[in-house]
Scaffold this active site. Structure first.
Site, PDB file in Angstrom:
ATOM      1  N   GLY A   4       0.799  -1.219   0.000  1.00 50.44           N
ATOM      2  CA  GLY A   4       0.000   0.000   0.000  1.00 50.44           C
ATOM      3  C   GLY A   4       0.834   1.271   0.000  1.00 50.44           C
ATOM      4  N   GLU A  38      15.586   7.879 -10.605  1.00 51.97           N
ATOM      5  CA  GLU A  38      16.392   7.948  -9.391  1.00 51.97           C
ATOM      6  C   GLU A  38      17.703   8.692  -9.646  1.00 51.97           C
ATOM      7  OE1 GLU A  38      16.830   3.989  -7.846  1.00 51.97           O
ATOM      8  OE2 GLU A  38      14.668   3.680  -7.848  1.00 51.97           O
TER       9      GLU A  38
END
Length: 97
Positions: A4, A38
Site C-alpha cells: 500500500g 532515481e
C-alpha cells in the site's frame, strides 16, 4: 516498505535524505524509467555520486526513448546521464571478475 506504500514517495524521500548516491550502470540501465528517475533525482539534489560501470563504458550510456516518456523526463534523464558520465567512478567487467 509495506503493501500500500507509494513507491515513488518512498524512493524520492530516501534519496532526498541520503548523503551519497551509488549508481550501478549496466547495459540495460537506460531502459529503466525507475533507474533514470532515481539518477535524475540524485543529480538534481546535488548529492555526491559514486558511479559503478558494470559491463558498460560511460560513453555507451544513452536514454532509450520508446515514445512512452514525456519529453521533460527525457531531458532530465539525458542531463543526469551526462553528469554521471563525467563523474569519476569504478568499473567492473563481469568476464574478468
Amino acid at each position: 516498505m509495506k503493501p500500500g506504500d507509494k513507491l515513488f514517495d518512498n524512493i524520492n524521500g530516501a534519496i532526498r535524505k541520503c548523503k551519497v548516491g551509488v549508481t550501478v550502470f549496466s547495459p540495460r540501465y537506460c531502459e529503466s524509467y525507475f533507474c533514470l528517475h532515481e539518477l535524475a533525482l540524485i543529480m538534481e539534489s546535488r548529492k555526491k555520486v559514486i558511479p559503478i560501470f558494470c559491463d558498460i563504458k560511460p560513453s555507451q550510456l544513452r536514454v532509450v526513448n520508446n515514445g512512452k516518456c514525456p519529453m521533460e523526463d527525457i531531458r532530465r534523464f539525458n542531463w543526469a546521464l551526462e553528469e554521471a558520465k563525467y563523474t569519476v567512478g569504478l568499473t567492473f567487467d563481469s568476464l574478468k571478475g
